[in-house]
Design a protein around this motif. Structure first.
Motif, PDB file in Angstrom:
ATOM      1  N   GLU A  91       1.179  -0.915  -0.187  1.00  0.00           N
ATOM      2  CA  GLU A  91       0.161  -0.122  -0.125  1.00  0.00           C
ATOM      3  C   GLU A  91       0.675   1.487   0.000  1.00  0.00           C
ATOM      4  O   GLU A  91       2.138   1.514   0.986  1.00  0.00           O
ATOM      5  CB  GLU A  91      -0.940   0.038   1.597  1.00  0.00           C
ATOM      6  CG  GLU A  91      -2.335  -1.377   1.512  1.00  0.00           C
ATOM      7  CD  GLU A  91      -3.235  -1.088  -0.011  1.00  0.00           C
ATOM      8  OE1 GLU A  91      -3.117   0.303   0.041  1.00  0.00           O
ATOM      9  OE2 GLU A  91      -3.698  -1.742  -0.573  1.00  0.00           O
ATOM     10  N   ASP A  92      -0.193   2.586  -0.816  1.00  0.00           N
ATOM     11  CA  ASP A  92       0.364   3.748  -0.658  1.00  0.00           C
ATOM     12  C   ASP A  92       0.945   3.796   0.547  1.00  0.00           C
ATOM     13  O   ASP A  92      -0.249   4.230   0.755  1.00  0.00           O
ATOM     14  CB  ASP A  92       0.172   4.763  -1.586  1.00  0.00           C
ATOM     15  CG  ASP A  92       0.516   3.887  -2.474  1.00  0.00           C
ATOM     16  OD1 ASP A  92       2.038   3.036  -3.327  1.00  0.00           O
ATOM     17  OD2 ASP A  92       0.434   3.863  -4.280  1.00  0.00           O
ATOM     18  N   PHE A  93       1.864   4.860   1.243  1.00  0.00           N
ATOM     19  CA  PHE A  93       1.481   6.231   2.427  1.00  0.00           C
ATOM     20  C   PHE A  93       2.905   7.083   2.029  1.00  0.00           C
ATOM     21  O   PHE A  93       4.069   6.914   2.075  1.00  0.00           O
ATOM     22  CB  PHE A  93       1.471   5.070   3.838  1.00  0.00           C
ATOM     23  CG  PHE A  93       2.720   4.103   4.405  1.00  0.00           C
ATOM     24  CD1 PHE A  93       4.122   4.747   5.146  1.00  0.00           C
ATOM     25  CD2 PHE A  93       3.385   3.524   3.521  1.00  0.00           C
ATOM     26  CE1 PHE A  93       5.351   4.343   5.285  1.00  0.00           C
ATOM     27  CE2 PHE A  93       5.267   2.952   3.181  1.00  0.00           C
ATOM     28  CZ  PHE A  93       5.572   3.155   4.659  1.00  0.00           C
ATOM     29  N   ASP A  94       2.877   7.549   3.303  1.00  0.00           N
ATOM     30  CA  ASP A  94       3.739   9.118   3.344  1.00  0.00           C
ATOM     31  C   ASP A  94       4.716   8.727   5.279  1.00  0.00           C
ATOM     32  O   ASP A  94       4.456   8.183   6.147  1.00  0.00           O
ATOM     33  CB  ASP A  94       3.040  10.592   3.551  1.00  0.00           C
ATOM     34  CG  ASP A  94       2.149  10.875   2.424  1.00  0.00           C
ATOM     35  OD1 ASP A  94       2.621  10.144   1.256  1.00  0.00           O
ATOM     36  OD2 ASP A  94       1.669  11.605   3.015  1.00  0.00           O
ATOM     37  N   ASN A  95       5.962   8.352   4.410  1.00  0.00           N
ATOM     38  CA  ASN A  95       7.222   7.638   5.008  1.00  0.00           C
ATOM     39  C   ASN A  95       7.622   9.171   5.744  1.00  0.00           C
ATOM     40  O   ASN A  95       7.923  10.601   5.411  1.00  0.00           O
ATOM     41  CB  ASN A  95       7.766   6.677   4.706  1.00  0.00           C
ATOM     42  CG  ASN A  95       8.458   6.408   5.199  1.00  0.00           C
ATOM     43  OD1 ASN A  95       8.818   6.592   7.155  1.00  0.00           O
ATOM     44  ND2 ASN A  95       9.600   5.454   5.156  1.00  0.00           N
ATOM     45  N   THR A  96       7.470   9.343   6.961  1.00  0.00           N
ATOM     46  CA  THR A  96       8.479  10.181   7.325  1.00  0.00           C
ATOM     47  C   THR A  96       9.417   9.856   8.395  1.00  0.00           C
ATOM     48  O   THR A  96       9.723   8.751   9.222  1.00  0.00           O
ATOM     49  CB  THR A  96       7.225  11.334   8.737  1.00  0.00           C
ATOM     50  OG1 THR A  96       6.119  11.242   8.642  1.00  0.00           O
ATOM     51  CG2 THR A  96       8.261  12.911   9.260  1.00  0.00           C
ATOM     52  N   VAL A  97      11.049  11.134   7.919  1.00  0.00           N
ATOM     53  CA  VAL A  97      12.406  10.268   8.478  1.00  0.00           C
ATOM     54  C   VAL A  97      13.033  11.703   9.079  1.00  0.00           C
ATOM     55  O   VAL A  97      12.780  12.490   9.217  1.00  0.00           O
ATOM     56  CB  VAL A  97      13.189   9.485   7.129  1.00  0.00           C
ATOM     57  CG1 VAL A  97      14.463   9.250   7.939  1.00  0.00           C
ATOM     58  CG2 VAL A  97      12.578   8.369   7.058  1.00  0.00           C
ATOM     59  N   VAL A  98      13.230  10.666  10.168  1.00  0.00           N
ATOM     60  CA  VAL A  98      13.927  12.152  11.325  1.00  0.00           C
ATOM     61  C   VAL A  98      15.614  11.280  11.089  1.00  0.00           C
ATOM     62  O   VAL A  98      16.046  10.501  11.346  1.00  0.00           O
ATOM     63  CB  VAL A  98      13.299  11.847  12.505  1.00  0.00           C
ATOM     64  CG1 VAL A  98      14.411  13.474  13.318  1.00  0.00           C
ATOM     65  CG2 VAL A  98      12.153  12.932  12.942  1.00  0.00           C
ATOM     66  N   THR A  99      16.953  12.263  10.448  1.00  0.00           N
ATOM     67  CA  THR A  99      18.213  12.029  10.732  1.00  0.00           C
ATOM     68  C   THR A  99      18.948  12.574  10.782  1.00  0.00           C
ATOM     69  O   THR A  99      18.072  14.212  11.228  1.00  0.00           O
ATOM     70  CB  THR A  99      18.462  11.895   8.818  1.00  0.00           C
ATOM     71  OG1 THR A  99      19.644  11.093   9.074  1.00  0.00           O
ATOM     72  CG2 THR A  99      18.298  12.851   7.984  1.00  0.00           C
ATOM     73  N   LYS A 100      20.044  12.460  11.345  1.00  0.00           N
ATOM     74  CA  LYS A 100      20.622  13.653  12.224  1.00  0.00           C
ATOM     75  C   LYS A 100      21.815  13.281  11.708  1.00  0.00           C
ATOM     76  O   LYS A 100      22.701  12.217  11.178  1.00  0.00           O
ATOM     77  CB  LYS A 100      20.700  12.755  13.821  1.00  0.00           C
ATOM     78  CG  LYS A 100      20.154  13.092  14.707  1.00  0.00           C
ATOM     79  CD  LYS A 100      20.466  12.902  15.685  1.00  0.00           C
ATOM     80  CE  LYS A 100      18.863  13.001  17.073  1.00  0.00           C
ATOM     81  NZ  LYS A 100      19.182  12.397  18.691  1.00  0.00           N
ATOM     82  N   PHE A 101      23.322  14.536  11.820  1.00  0.00           N
ATOM     83  CA  PHE A 101      24.694  14.596  11.459  1.00  0.00           C
ATOM     84  C   PHE A 101      24.893  15.675  12.144  1.00  0.00           C
ATOM     85  O   PHE A 101      24.649  16.384  12.822  1.00  0.00           O
ATOM     86  CB  PHE A 101      24.737  14.550   9.597  1.00  0.00           C
ATOM     87  CG  PHE A 101      23.847  16.199   9.523  1.00  0.00           C
ATOM     88  CD1 PHE A 101      24.733  17.314   9.019  1.00  0.00           C
ATOM     89  CD2 PHE A 101      22.732  16.856   9.314  1.00  0.00           C
ATOM     90  CE1 PHE A 101      24.817  18.476   8.473  1.00  0.00           C
ATOM     91  CE2 PHE A 101      22.370  18.696   9.012  1.00  0.00           C
ATOM     92  CZ  PHE A 101      23.484  19.196   8.513  1.00  0.00           C
ATOM     93  N   GLU A 102      26.436  15.367  11.954  1.00  0.00           N
ATOM     94  CA  GLU A 102      27.419  16.374  12.633  1.00  0.00           C
ATOM     95  C   GLU A 102      28.127  17.114  11.736  1.00  0.00           C
ATOM     96  O   GLU A 102      28.821  16.149  10.512  1.00  0.00           O
ATOM     97  CB  GLU A 102      28.137  15.955  13.350  1.00  0.00           C
ATOM     98  CG  GLU A 102      27.512  15.646  14.713  1.00  0.00           C
ATOM     99  CD  GLU A 102      28.409  14.759  15.996  1.00  0.00           C
ATOM    100  OE1 GLU A 102      29.359  15.070  15.745  1.00  0.00           O
ATOM    101  OE2 GLU A 102      27.889  14.631  17.089  1.00  0.00           O
ATOM    102  N   ALA A 103      28.478  18.342  11.577  1.00  0.00           N
ATOM    103  CA  ALA A 103      29.893  18.702  10.529  1.00  0.00           C
ATOM    104  C   ALA A 103      30.541  20.124  11.232  1.00  0.00           C
ATOM    105  O   ALA A 103      30.093  20.050  12.332  1.00  0.00           O
ATOM    106  CB  ALA A 103      28.865  19.530   9.664  1.00  0.00           C
ATOM    107  N   VAL A 104      31.978  20.027  10.720  1.00  0.00           N
ATOM    108  CA  VAL A 104      32.797  20.895  10.880  1.00  0.00           C
ATOM    109  C   VAL A 104      32.517  22.054  10.170  1.00  0.00           C
ATOM    110  O   VAL A 104      32.543  21.569   8.583  1.00  0.00           O
ATOM    111  CB  VAL A 104      33.947  20.937  10.625  1.00  0.00           C
ATOM    112  CG1 VAL A 104      34.624  21.456  10.997  1.00  0.00           C
ATOM    113  CG2 VAL A 104      34.133  18.869  11.903  1.00  0.00           C
TER     114      VAL A 104
END
Length: 167
Positions: A71-84
């Motif tokens: 089935e089609d659905f809306d997927n929500t993703v939360v991702t973290k990152f670090e940068a200099v």
């Protein structure tokens, strides 16, 4: 998305908070990823000794298909990152750090956000954790209705053992 950091770098403040909702305009990127163009970015910029660090969280939504029930659905993703944050890129090829260059007192996050979205997209997604999937025999979505198939899916190699139970 540009973050103006020149005032922060010239001030005595040790941290700077960034909360931005922005729109990705790259139609090709949106088409490839099925991404909703509205992205939420939350981050903090810190002065640490001689360097400037950015820690960020990206929240995005994209159109997906459930790996179990199709089935089609809306997927929500939360991702973290670090940068200099640096004034120029270092020549060190061995570095595992993400480096963002300050240009005209601003840091451009467009490319790093696109890269983090690509890297964080799940290979398989479920519409919900307890998704029942589809019946392998008739193909009915088991989340919506109950299957009417006979559940006699047994391996034919075990039919001889069934004969032993009849006696």
């Amino acid at each position: 998305m540009l973050i103006r950091v020149n005032k922060f770098l010239s001030s005595d403040a040790l941290s700077f908070n960034v909360n931005e909702n922005f729109v990705i305009d790259d139609e090709d990127f949106l088409a490839k990823t099925h991404l909703d163009k509205n992205i939420e970015f939350r981050g903090d910029i810190f002065k640490v000794e001689d360097s400037v660090l950015l820690t960020g969280t990206i929240k995005y939504t994209f159109a997906d298909v459930c790996a179990r029930c199709l089935e089609d659905f809306d997927n929500t993703v939360v991702t973290k990152f670090e940068a200099v944050i640096v004034s120029k890129l270092s020549e060190d090829e061995e570095s595992d750090e993400i480096q963002l260059v300050i240009t005209d007192g601003c840091v451009n996050l467009d490319e790093i956000i696109k890269q983090m979205i690509y890297l964080s997209m799940p290979m398989k997604s479920l519409c919900k954790q307890d998704c029942k999937g589809i019946c392998p025999t008739c193909g009915v979505n088991l989340n919506l209705e109950e299957c009417k198939c006979e559940n006699n899916l047994t391996d034919p190699r075990f039919n001889k053992l069934k004969d032993l139970l009849k006696d």
